[in-house]
Design an enzyme around this catalytic site. Structure first.
Site, PDB file in Angstrom:
ATOM      1  N   HIS A 198      46.340  55.026  69.159  1.00  0.00           N
ATOM      2  CA  HIS A 198      45.787  54.757  70.481  1.00  0.00           C
ATOM      3  C   HIS A 198      44.455  53.997  70.430  1.00  0.00           C
ATOM      4  CE1 HIS A 198      48.898  57.520  71.605  1.00  0.00           C
ATOM      5  NE2 HIS A 198      48.499  57.652  72.847  1.00  0.00           N
TER       6      HIS A 198
ATOM      7  N   HIS B 260      67.018  22.508  81.352  1.00  0.00           N
ATOM      8  CA  HIS B 260      68.115  23.442  81.534  1.00  0.00           C
ATOM      9  C   HIS B 260      68.909  23.096  82.786  1.00  0.00           C
ATOM     10  CE1 HIS B 260      65.034  25.376  79.090  1.00  0.00           C
ATOM     11  NE2 HIS B 260      65.943  26.191  78.611  1.00  0.00           N
TER      12      HIS B 260
END
Lengths: 671, 671
Positions: B480, B29
């Site tokens: 949960h 990059h």
């Protein structure tokens, strides 16, 4: 406007039902229902249109309780309106096998649009529902036929407001200018650790303004019913922005502990229950009481909803005459049917076809099927060019005012927001007219794990296009190379993890992903090229596993997935050439589907009496199920050109062959 | 102030090094390094104090590149200052086994404070580094001895700004008023999908204001060096808020494709490389060129940093004389040593001690050791009362102005921000003076998966206190109850997943978590009570597995973890009583540690020739390694009282015994 005693009675009925149910269960969260009963009463009665007798009516207003722990609010309201939640169901709150579990689950309970409780998820789901509404309306609405124009309402609390997924979804919603999305922020200043000032002192409304939302504040959220109504009305009028209304409430309103953490996650004590009832004019000795006039009022509103649906049905009938094709199309989607023959568009490959990366093979599938499957809504978390998720002539889903797309566009730019994308896709799927597919790197599906889990739990047909699926992505290195990810999602119930080895397997993965209406899929796809296998077919691959190279009197079975299958085929040749050893090769692109095949078939693929070795360039966890020995990568990867990285870890035909020989040797006496 | 040609030359040197390295690697990059070279030059030279020869000096200024894909910026700068990154290392960018991988990894490369690349992580790490600085300073600084006063600087881009984890961390930092934290937002309008207007149109600075940050905007980020310097200076002066400076830059500045997505993630074409060099006055035919005067200037600043460290060392020497105990304490931490004998504080249990939930046993450990281990910094993501993470006399880490804690406090209220918490803990750990421990429910450690992975990859001693570890949490229900979670993290390299069965095992888990300096731990702890086992000891449990119930001529080995071990012990009794069958029971609280034991020991625990069955109330994935048959839960759980839920899924002694009998029966011929 004009609220009176009956309204107050209804509100207090909701409150006492929440008090009674949590007390009876000796578990649960009475605080949020008691604090939010007024806004629920106003919202559902003054604004929402729905028919409890047909909770699937497509143009119903949607309601999401993102603070899902407050679900007794939702159960109580749904009960009052006559949804299929009986008084006994309320009494069974938080009991095994009830339809009123500790957090609301859409799959089990009418009127629950999405499964919530894990904080922030409902918020993102609501954004998804609003996106689906905007898109579906844009596709099907015609002059005189405003068929799809429902609102999406969502309650959320401080917990949701703190979660990153909600921030991501809120930023997305602001960008998308979702005018039919209205959220109520329960500003009660209490979370489990007590006063939110211990961790959460930001200016929430200002933050939402920064996202591009319309914001309002109703300061007397316990009492100011007119103010709530006016705020929602105003929010409805704002058509080019999502709206948030901050509602300052008192958690556990009515309890002796109101306004404290004590009412958040624990039932009220017995004397407090009585005190509350007395205060609200209920008999303190009775429980689960609904005054007849409350039922009557709520049933009256439900009947209005039923009438509205009836009116809608007539409009839709007329529409089907006037707009035959569109009408039939919408009807098909509402019937939950896929387009006739869509699967014939799936690409089929011959062994002589060129090598391609499976992310490109996936792109090819999307290119071929997107017209045949118009409910497919693709997108990516800012990796469009890498995930190959966009077909050539796709139009972006964007607010037209931006000039870069249309509401009817079928490609969603999710931004760098993996968790938000997944939560939004769950909402899009829940709307009922679309199949969302979204891309990111496989490694970053982990960022979205909270939502991926809910895709599975809530039976959402969501497709995760997960490219760059191994160390084969090369130079980006260990930070981007998944090791644990497939094991993670293979362990998740009701999730198909596909790792196709070639073109036919990729088509098979899409076939299963699209036809499995109750199961989400993760498609793990390569960055690097893969050859087309000799024996792969869509028909074989949809069994989740099959014999890619058969051989009589084999010395070993190599069992593998994705990019390593063709390596195993090469290794088999090498073994024959160099060692005169015969290897079979089995491809198992999807454990979940393969495990569901008859035992006989599975034994045909993985016969007893032949030693076997798995080959997959990531964690070996779970591979013991299919193999005696495992060749994998129980460490992090490396940054470099992909062939160098594969070589470093000995994932080359010679490396596989060496380990195969050792395996054969080890098991030679066991024969 | 007063910038001249040399500054420009240095900036362009950084740019061309980034161009050359990405070109040579044919990957990487260049855009961010080219755009951010000016701010890096100003920040490192005008503000940062560090000694490249001792990258571990504790009071160095910290720098985090949250947009880690731009790491050629960081490598180039570190090289120029004389860190242990040679020109050959730059040429080896993104090559296998180099110290310059595709994204910066703290474990391998001097001067890299934290491992970044997965977006948003570095942002949260920087908040953690700033927290650690504030805390360590508050504990050790004395009048005349401002020992710990470094700044933490962080660069982040649009990608990080979109990620939820960064939102969570930003809200936390604003709440905590971290004055020594200064962030630079690279506002370059480009992400992988192109112009950020396709997905990201919010007002970022306004959002940070809402979090309580000081904000500034430097509009000419390519050229206005004076403006950058003035903004950082101003940010330093703001002592009661973290600061963000929005810096509008041109990505790939100098390239023919500057300002477009074309320079984000791809090397420049050859002609563009030449064009850039020419434009910047470099010889277009040469690569990897650093003008001598640039080295000289950077080495001069490095020498000033070395002198600053020397001065600091002298101050610290004096401090050690004047403040003996504190001085010795800080020295101990800097030496990476644990306090002598701290482990003697670990609670030890007898079989006759009462049953307790392992979350309570964990609380007891914290209560007992927190004085002995003053570097332990506990906290919770808003589940303090449930995670039992706070010792009784703990003081919260808070800005004193809030009146609810102190900078020297050792308990952190992370809010409902699991991912943020984990990323912050990675930063706290990286600072070098603290051991962070943070609580949430095991199921919600998944929200933090992105950071948990980086704890492991970057060898951070972070402790995840993960309570409510199974369906045993009961009423909260399937949303949960973890099913896939242990498999997920067991598959993660360099991660210890502990699931202790009783008090001694809990103490053992903490012993290993605290003494394993290069490995993070997840402690999976119950909500429900567990009896103390007959044969558990800390010494046995730290082997990761041991025989909990031995028996001669056993018919079966039951192998288990956590809450199911005592169930297996009961099942063994039941098998003896009802079927005259002898069962051994093996507890494996930590796979990772058990797998590292000598084979002989492992075979002692799990001997050949006896059929074995695993018992764990969650996904069986991975258990095939230790057992012939698996009794687990490959589906989602249920909401109800914990005993009812266990019973529903047959996790009772009778249910285990029934399956044990079937297993014995199945393998009887195999003996």
């Amino acid at each position: 406007m004009g609220y009176g005693d009956l309204d107050q009675l209804a509100i207090n009925t909701i409150r006492t039902l929440a008090v009674d149910a949590t007390f009876k269960a000796n578990s649960g969260h009475p605080g949020a229902p008691m604090g939010m009963a007024p806004i629920a009463h106003v919202l559902f009665n003054k604004f929402m249109t729905f028919n409890p007798k047909n909770p699937n009516w497509v143009n119903r207003d949607r309601f999401v309780l993102s603070n899902g722990h407050g679900c007794m609010l939702q159960y109580a309201v749904l009960h009052l309106f006559g949804y299929r939640i009986s008084m006994d169901d309320l009494k069974d709150f938080r009991h095994v096998d009830s339809i009123t579990p500790g957090h609301p689950e859409s799959h089990d309970t009418d009127g629950i649009e999405v499964t919530t409780g894990p904080l922030g998820q409902g918020f993102a789901n609501a954004v998804g529902l609003a996106i689906a509404q905007a898109h579906t309306g844009a596709v099907f609405n015609k002059p005189g036929y405003d068929l799809i124009n429902n609102y999406t309402y969502c309650f959320f609390g401080d917990g949701c407001a703190m979660e990153g997924i909600a921030s991501e979804a809120a930023s997305t919603a602001g960008h998308l200018q979702l005018g039919n999305l209205i959220m109520i922020y329960d500003d009660n200043h209490i979370s489990i650790d007590g006063d939110t000032k211990c961790a959460f002192t930001e200016d929430v409304l200002k933050r939402f303004e920064a996202y591009g939302w319309h914001t309002q504040w109703v300061k007397e959220g316990d009492t100011d019913l007119e103010g709530m109504e006016a705020a929602i009305k105003k929010a409805q009028e704002v058509k080019d922005k999502p709206s948030v209304i901050k509602l300052t409430t008192t958690i556990g309103f009515g309890s002796k502990l109101q306004g404290t953490g004590g009412v958040h996650g624990n039932p009220l004590k017995e004397d407090d229950c009585k005190q509350v009832k007395k205060k609200f004019g209920f008999n303190p000795e009775e429980s689960f009481v609904v005054p007849k006039e409350v039922y009557d009022a709520y049933h009256k509103h439900a009947a209005e909803g039923a009438a509205a649906e009836e009116e809608w049905n007539q409009l839709f009938s007329k529409y089907k005459e006037e707009h035959k094709d569109l009408g039939a199309e919408l009807q098909r989607r509402l019937d939950g049917k896929l387009p006739e023959g869509w699967e014939k568009k799936l690409p089929v490959y011959k062994p002589t076809d060129g090598a391609q990366a499976s992310r490109k093979l996936s792109e090819k599938v999307l290119e071929e099927i997107h017209e045949a499957v118009p409910e497919l809504l693709s997108g990516s978390a800012d990796l469009t060019g890498s995930n190959n998720t966009r077909w050539k002539n796709a139009i972006d889903f964007q607010p037209p005012s931006l000039g870069i797309g249309e509401w009817s566009g079928r490609y969603l730019r999710y931004g760098v927001r993996e968790h938000g994308m997944a939560g939004i896709m769950n909402g899009i799927s829940a709307y009922g007219t679309l199949i969302p597919a979204g891309g990111t790197f496989l490694n970053f599906v982990s960022y979205a794990a909270g939502s991926v889990r809910l895709s599975a739990l809530s039976h959402a047909r969501v497709i995760y296009i997960a490219t760059h699926d191994s160390i084969g992505l090369g130079e980006d290195g260990p930070t981007h190379q998944p090791i644990e990810t497939l094991a993670h999602f293979r362990a998740l119930p009701n999730m198909m993890v596909w790792r196709p080895a070639d073109g036919n397997e990729t088509s098979a993965a899409y076939y299963m992903a699209i036809t499995s209406k109750q199961t989400p899929s993760i498609l793990a796809l390569t960055r690097q090229n893969l050859p087309q296998l000799e024996n792969s077919t869509i028909e074989k691959a949809i069994k989740g596993g099959y014999v890619a190279v058969e051989a009589e009197k084999a010395n070993i079975t190599l069992v593998s997935t994705g990019s390593e299958v063709s390596l195993c085929v090469e290794a088999a040749k090498y073994l024959k050439d160099k060692h005169d050893v015969t290897a079979r090769v089995v491809s198992i692109p999807c454990f979940e589907v393969f495990d569901a095949q008859p035992k006989e078939y599975r034994l045909q693929c993985l016969p007893d009496g032949i030693p076997s070795m798995s080959v997959e360039v990531m964690s070996t966890l779970g591979w013991e199920r299919y193999s005696h020995e495992q060749f994998g990568l129980n460490r992090f990867g490396a940054s470099g050109a992909y062939k160098d990285v594969y070589k470093k870890f000995d994932f080359v035909p010679e490396g596989i062959a060496r380990r195969a020989m050792a395996t054969i040797d080890f098991y030679k006496d066991a024969k």
